[in-house]
Design a protein around this motif. Structure first.
Motif, PDB file in Angstrom:
ATOM      1  N   GLU A 329       0.844  -1.203   0.000  1.00  0.00           N
ATOM      2  CA  GLU A 329       0.000   0.000   0.000  1.00  0.00           C
ATOM      3  C   GLU A 329       0.873   1.244   0.000  1.00  0.00           C
ATOM      4  O   GLU A 329       2.006   1.218   0.485  1.00  0.00           O
ATOM      5  N   SER A 330       0.302   2.328  -0.499  1.00  0.00           N
ATOM      6  CA  SER A 330       1.069   3.568  -0.448  1.00  0.00           C
ATOM      7  C   SER A 330       0.392   4.617   0.437  1.00  0.00           C
ATOM      8  O   SER A 330       0.934   5.683   0.674  1.00  0.00           O
ATOM      9  N   GLN A 331      -0.826   4.319   0.924  1.00  0.00           N
ATOM     10  CA  GLN A 331      -1.457   5.216   1.902  1.00  0.00           C
ATOM     11  C   GLN A 331      -2.419   4.426   2.805  1.00  0.00           C
ATOM     12  O   GLN A 331      -2.889   3.361   2.409  1.00  0.00           O
ATOM     13  N   ASN A 352       3.038  -3.734   3.618  1.00  0.00           N
ATOM     14  CA  ASN A 352       4.222  -2.888   3.468  1.00  0.00           C
ATOM     15  C   ASN A 352       3.918  -1.615   2.700  1.00  0.00           C
ATOM     16  O   ASN A 352       3.150  -1.610   1.763  1.00  0.00           O
ATOM     17  N   ASP A 353       4.550  -0.566   3.207  1.00  0.00           N
ATOM     18  CA  ASP A 353       4.355   0.763   2.661  1.00  0.00           C
ATOM     19  C   ASP A 353       5.351   0.923   1.514  1.00  0.00           C
ATOM     20  O   ASP A 353       6.545   1.139   1.738  1.00  0.00           O
ATOM     21  N   ILE A 354       4.856   0.794   0.284  1.00  0.00           N
ATOM     22  CA  ILE A 354       5.779   0.799  -0.851  1.00  0.00           C
ATOM     23  C   ILE A 354       6.351   2.190  -1.149  1.00  0.00           C
ATOM     24  O   ILE A 354       7.285   2.320  -1.928  1.00  0.00           O
ATOM     25  N   SER A 355       5.793   3.213  -0.468  1.00  0.00           N
ATOM     26  CA  SER A 355       6.352   4.552  -0.712  1.00  0.00           C
ATOM     27  C   SER A 355       7.613   4.768   0.127  1.00  0.00           C
ATOM     28  O   SER A 355       8.365   5.716  -0.081  1.00  0.00           O
ATOM     29  N   ARG A 356       7.877   3.815   1.064  1.00  0.00           N
ATOM     30  CA  ARG A 356       9.021   3.979   1.956  1.00  0.00           C
ATOM     31  C   ARG A 356      10.292   3.418   1.313  1.00  0.00           C
ATOM     32  O   ARG A 356      10.256   2.346   0.713  1.00  0.00           O
ATOM     33  N   ALA A 357      11.416   4.155   1.450  1.00  0.00           N
ATOM     34  CA  ALA A 357      12.675   3.696   0.848  1.00  0.00           C
ATOM     35  C   ALA A 357      13.089   2.366   1.474  1.00  0.00           C
ATOM     36  O   ALA A 357      12.969   2.181   2.683  1.00  0.00           O
ATOM     37  N   GLY A 358      13.560   1.456   0.665  1.00  0.00           N
ATOM     38  CA  GLY A 358      14.080   0.174   1.177  1.00  0.00           C
ATOM     39  C   GLY A 358      13.008  -0.872   1.398  1.00  0.00           C
ATOM     40  O   GLY A 358      13.303  -1.989   1.811  1.00  0.00           O
ATOM     41  N   ASP A 364      16.687  -6.045  -1.068  1.00  0.00           N
ATOM     42  CA  ASP A 364      16.970  -7.117  -0.112  1.00  0.00           C
ATOM     43  C   ASP A 364      16.374  -6.833   1.251  1.00  0.00           C
ATOM     44  O   ASP A 364      16.524  -7.624   2.177  1.00  0.00           O
ATOM     45  N   THR A 365      15.748  -5.640   1.387  1.00  0.00           N
ATOM     46  CA  THR A 365      15.171  -5.286   2.687  1.00  0.00           C
ATOM     47  C   THR A 365      13.671  -5.050   2.538  1.00  0.00           C
ATOM     48  O   THR A 365      13.173  -4.862   1.436  1.00  0.00           O
ATOM     49  N   ASN A 366      13.011  -5.032   3.686  1.00  0.00           N
ATOM     50  CA  ASN A 366      11.584  -4.737   3.668  1.00  0.00           C
ATOM     51  C   ASN A 366      11.183  -4.165   5.035  1.00  0.00           C
ATOM     52  O   ASN A 366      11.793  -4.504   6.052  1.00  0.00           O
ATOM     53  N   ALA A 367      10.191  -3.298   5.032  1.00  0.00           N
ATOM     54  CA  ALA A 367       9.662  -2.750   6.293  1.00  0.00           C
ATOM     55  C   ALA A 367       8.181  -3.100   6.308  1.00  0.00           C
ATOM     56  O   ALA A 367       7.438  -2.608   5.461  1.00  0.00           O
ATOM     57  N   VAL A 368       7.786  -3.963   7.209  1.00  0.00           N
ATOM     58  CA  VAL A 368       6.403  -4.452   7.168  1.00  0.00           C
ATOM     59  C   VAL A 368       5.691  -4.236   8.501  1.00  0.00           C
ATOM     60  O   VAL A 368       6.323  -4.024   9.536  1.00  0.00           O
ATOM     61  N   THR A 369       4.389  -4.310   8.432  1.00  0.00           N
ATOM     62  CA  THR A 369       3.543  -4.215   9.622  1.00  0.00           C
ATOM     63  C   THR A 369       2.631  -5.439   9.621  1.00  0.00           C
ATOM     64  O   THR A 369       1.998  -5.730   8.605  1.00  0.00           O
ATOM     65  N   PHE A 370       2.594  -6.160  10.741  1.00  0.00           N
ATOM     66  CA  PHE A 370       1.679  -7.297  10.836  1.00  0.00           C
ATOM     67  C   PHE A 370       0.317  -6.794  11.309  1.00  0.00           C
ATOM     68  O   PHE A 370       0.230  -6.102  12.326  1.00  0.00           O
ATOM     69  N   VAL A 371      -0.713  -7.162  10.595  1.00  0.00           N
ATOM     70  CA  VAL A 371      -2.076  -6.773  10.981  1.00  0.00           C
ATOM     71  C   VAL A 371      -2.866  -8.055  11.221  1.00  0.00           C
ATOM     72  O   VAL A 371      -3.001  -8.884  10.316  1.00  0.00           O
ATOM     73  N   LEU A 380       7.265  -3.466  12.235  1.00  0.00           N
ATOM     74  CA  LEU A 380       8.669  -3.881  12.335  1.00  0.00           C
ATOM     75  C   LEU A 380       9.555  -2.807  11.704  1.00  0.00           C
ATOM     76  O   LEU A 380       9.139  -2.136  10.764  1.00  0.00           O
ATOM     77  N   PRO A 381      10.789  -2.696  12.170  1.00  0.00           N
ATOM     78  CA  PRO A 381      11.701  -1.740  11.522  1.00  0.00           C
ATOM     79  C   PRO A 381      12.168  -2.282  10.167  1.00  0.00           C
ATOM     80  O   PRO A 381      11.808  -3.402   9.795  1.00  0.00           O
ATOM     81  N   LEU A 382      12.983  -1.493   9.470  1.00  0.00           N
ATOM     82  CA  LEU A 382      13.543  -1.965   8.198  1.00  0.00           C
ATOM     83  C   LEU A 382      14.478  -3.146   8.485  1.00  0.00           C
ATOM     84  O   LEU A 382      15.412  -3.033   9.278  1.00  0.00           O
ATOM     85  N   LEU A 383      14.184  -4.288   7.874  1.00  0.00           N
ATOM     86  CA  LEU A 383      14.956  -5.505   8.137  1.00  0.00           C
ATOM     87  C   LEU A 383      15.312  -6.163   6.811  1.00  0.00           C
ATOM     88  O   LEU A 383      14.703  -5.871   5.775  1.00  0.00           O
TER      89      LEU A 383
END
Ligand code: C5P
Length: 404
Positions: A329-331, A352-358, A364-371, A380-383
Motif C-alpha cells: 500500500e502507499s497510503q 508494506n508501505d511501498i512509498s518507503r525507501a528500502g 533485499d530489505t523490507n519494512a512491514v507491519t503485521f495486521v 517492524l523496523p527496516l529488516l
C-alpha cells in the motif's frame, strides 16, 4: 542442536588449524559431526585430530578403499542436514561456482541437497580479486550462505579482509541454520514472484516482483522443519534447500498449482505479485505493428485474474489452515490491510508501505507491519527479507499455538 547431522568439509588454508575448535563447538552443541578433507587440508590439520574430536572416521579421498562401516560419498552427502565448508579457499569457491567435482570435497558439495554454510579464508588480495568476488556473488545467488571472512592481520603477513570467522561464530551460524524444528508436521505452501500474462507468443504483461520475499519465507519455513512447496512465477533465484518448487508463468497457472497442493496445506502464504488483469485473449501469432497506422492506438481487452488468496481464504476453515496475505500500500497502510484481511478471510496480513525507501519490490530489505484479526498491529523496523521471514514465521507459530 541435539542429534543434528553436520558435515564439515575442510579445504587447504592455514585457518584449517581452527577446525578442531569448530568440531568441538558443534559436538558440545549436541551435533553429530563428520569431516571430509581435501588433500591440501591434510597439510594443515591431521585427519586423526578431527577423527578423535568428532568420534567419526574422516574421509579424505574419493577413491579410498571403503573401510568397514564407512559410507560412500553420496550417502555422506545425503546424510548431512547442513554442510559447513571451513576454511573455504579461493580455489574451492571457484570450483563450487563452476560445478567442478574433481575430488572428494567438491563432489560432496555438488551431490548434497543440504544447505551450505561457507567460511572463506584467504589472503586479502585473493579475496578481493574480481574472480573470487564474482564466484561469491554466484554462490550467494544460488542460496549459499557465508560467514565471514573477517578483517585483521592475516597469517600471510598482510592485513585486511580474509580471516576465517571464529569457530564459535561459525557454530552459532550453524545453529541458526539448523534451528529447532518448530514447524515440523506443517505443510507450508508459499506463492512467490510476479506472474507473466501473455498477449501473443512474444509479448507478456509482467511486474517488477523479484520473488525474494517469498523465497526467503520458503527457506525459513524449511529451516524450521516444515514441508514446503514454493509456487513460483518466473524467477532467477535458486530454490532454497529442502523446498519443492513448482514453476508457473501466469496467474491462472499459479491458481491451478496452488489448488493442486491445497488438500495437505496447513499454512498458506501468498507473497506473489499476481497480475490483477490478463489479456482477455492470447493472440495465436505475433501482433504485427503493420496492422496499425502510425499513431493509431492498439486496444487490448483485459479481464480480471482470480484472486488466489481470497479463494484459499474462503476455502479454509480456521482450525485447518492458517492463511497469510501481503498488502502493498502507499497510503492508509493499516486500514487498507485490515479491509483486505476481512475481505480475503486471512489470519494475518503483512502490510508494506511501498512509498518507503528500502521496502517492497526487488530490494533485499523490507519494512512491514503485521495486521491481525484480533486488532493487534505490530510495526517492524527496516529488516533484511530473511529477518522479515523469521519474524513472520515466529508470528505464525504463535498463531498456531493460540489456535490449538
Ligand atoms: O488485492 P491485492 O492484490 O492488493 O492483495 C495482495 C495479496 O493477495 C497478496 O498476498 C497476493 O499474493 C494475493 N493475491 C493473490 N491473487 C491475486 C492477487 C493478489 O493471491 N490475483
Amino acid at each position: 542442536m541435539p542429534q543434528r547431522r553436520v558435515l564439515v568439509a575442510v579445504t587447504g588454508g592455514i585457518a584449517a588449524y581452527k577446525v578442531p575448535e569448530l568440531v568441538r563447538a558443534l559436538r558440545r552443541a549436541g551435533c553429530t559431526v563428520r569431516c571430509a578433507m581435501t588433500a591440501s587440508a591434510g597439510q594443515f590439520v591431521a585427519p586423526l585430530v578431527l577423527q578423535t574430536l568428532s568420534g567419526e572416521s574422516v574421509r579424505t579421498d574419493l577413491f579410498e578403499r571403503e573401510q568397514e562401516g564407512q559410507i560412500d560419498h553420496i550417502a555422506l552427502a545425503d546424510w548431512a542436514e547442513l554442510v559447513i565448508v571451513a576454511p573455504a579457499t579461493a580455489n574451492l569457491l571457484a570450483k563450487l561456482a563452476s560445478g567442478l567435482a574433481d575430488d572428494l570435497v567438491s563432489t560432496l558439495l555438488l551431490a548434497t541437497r543440504a544447505p551450505l554454510l561457507v567460511a572463506p579464508a584467504m589472503n586479502v588480495n585473493m579475496w578481493n580479486h574480481p574472480a573470487t568476488q564474482a564466484n561469491v556473488a554466484t554462490l550467494r545467488e544460488r542460496g549459499v550462505c557465508f560467514v565471514g571472512p573477517e578483517s585483521g592481520p592475516l597469517a600471510c603477513g598482510w592485513e585486511g579482509e580474509g580471516r576465517m570467522a571464529e569457530p564459535a561464530a561459525i557454530a552459532a551460524e550453524a545453529e541458526r541454520h539448523l534451528g529447532a524444528p518448530t514447524l515440523a508436521g506443517e505443510v507450508v505452501v508459499v506463492t512467490a514472484g510476479g506472474t507473466r500474462e501473455p498477449l501473443d507468443p512474444v509479448r507478456v504483461f509482467a511486474n517488477r516482483s523479484s520473488g525474494k520475499m517469498g523465497y526467503a519465507i520458503a527457506a525459513e519455513a524449511a529451516r524450521r522443519g516444515a514441508e514446503v512447496v514454493l509456487v513460483s512465477g518466473p524467477s532467477a533465484l535458486a530454490t532454497p534447500a529442502g523446498v519443492r518448487r513448482v514453476d508457473v508463468e501466469t496467474g491462472l497457472e499459479m491458481r491451478d498449482a496452488v489448488h493442486a497442493e491445497l488438500s495437505k496445506c496447513t499454512v498458506f502464504i501468498a507473497a506473489a505479485a499476481v497480475a490483477d488483469f490478463r489479456p482477455a485473449a492470447r493472440a495465436e501469432h505475433k501482433i504485427k505493428k503493420e496492422s496499425l497506422a502510425d499513431g493509431e492506438a492498439l486496444t487490448i481487452e483485459l479481464v480480471r485474474n482470480p484472486d488466489i488468496l481470497a479463494e484459499v481464504g474462503a476455502a479454509s476453515g480456521r482450525e485447518r489452515r492458517l492463511v497469510v496475505g501481503f498488502a502493498a500500500e502507499s497510503q492508509d497502510l493499516v486500514a487498507a490491510a485490515r479491509r483486505k484481511l476481512e475481505r480475503k478471510r486471512c489470519d494475518l496480513i503483512v502490510a508494506n508501505d511501498i512509498s518507503r525507501a528500502g521496502a517492497g519490490f526487488d530490494g533485499d530489505t523490507n519494512a512491514v507491519t503485521f495486521v491481525c484479526p484480533e486488532g493487534e498491529v505490530e510495526e517492524l523496523p527496516l529488516l533484511s527479507k530473511r529477518e522479515v521471514a523469521e519474524r513472520l514465521l515466529e508470528r505464525i507459530e504463535t498463531l498456531r499455538e493460540k489456535r490449538s
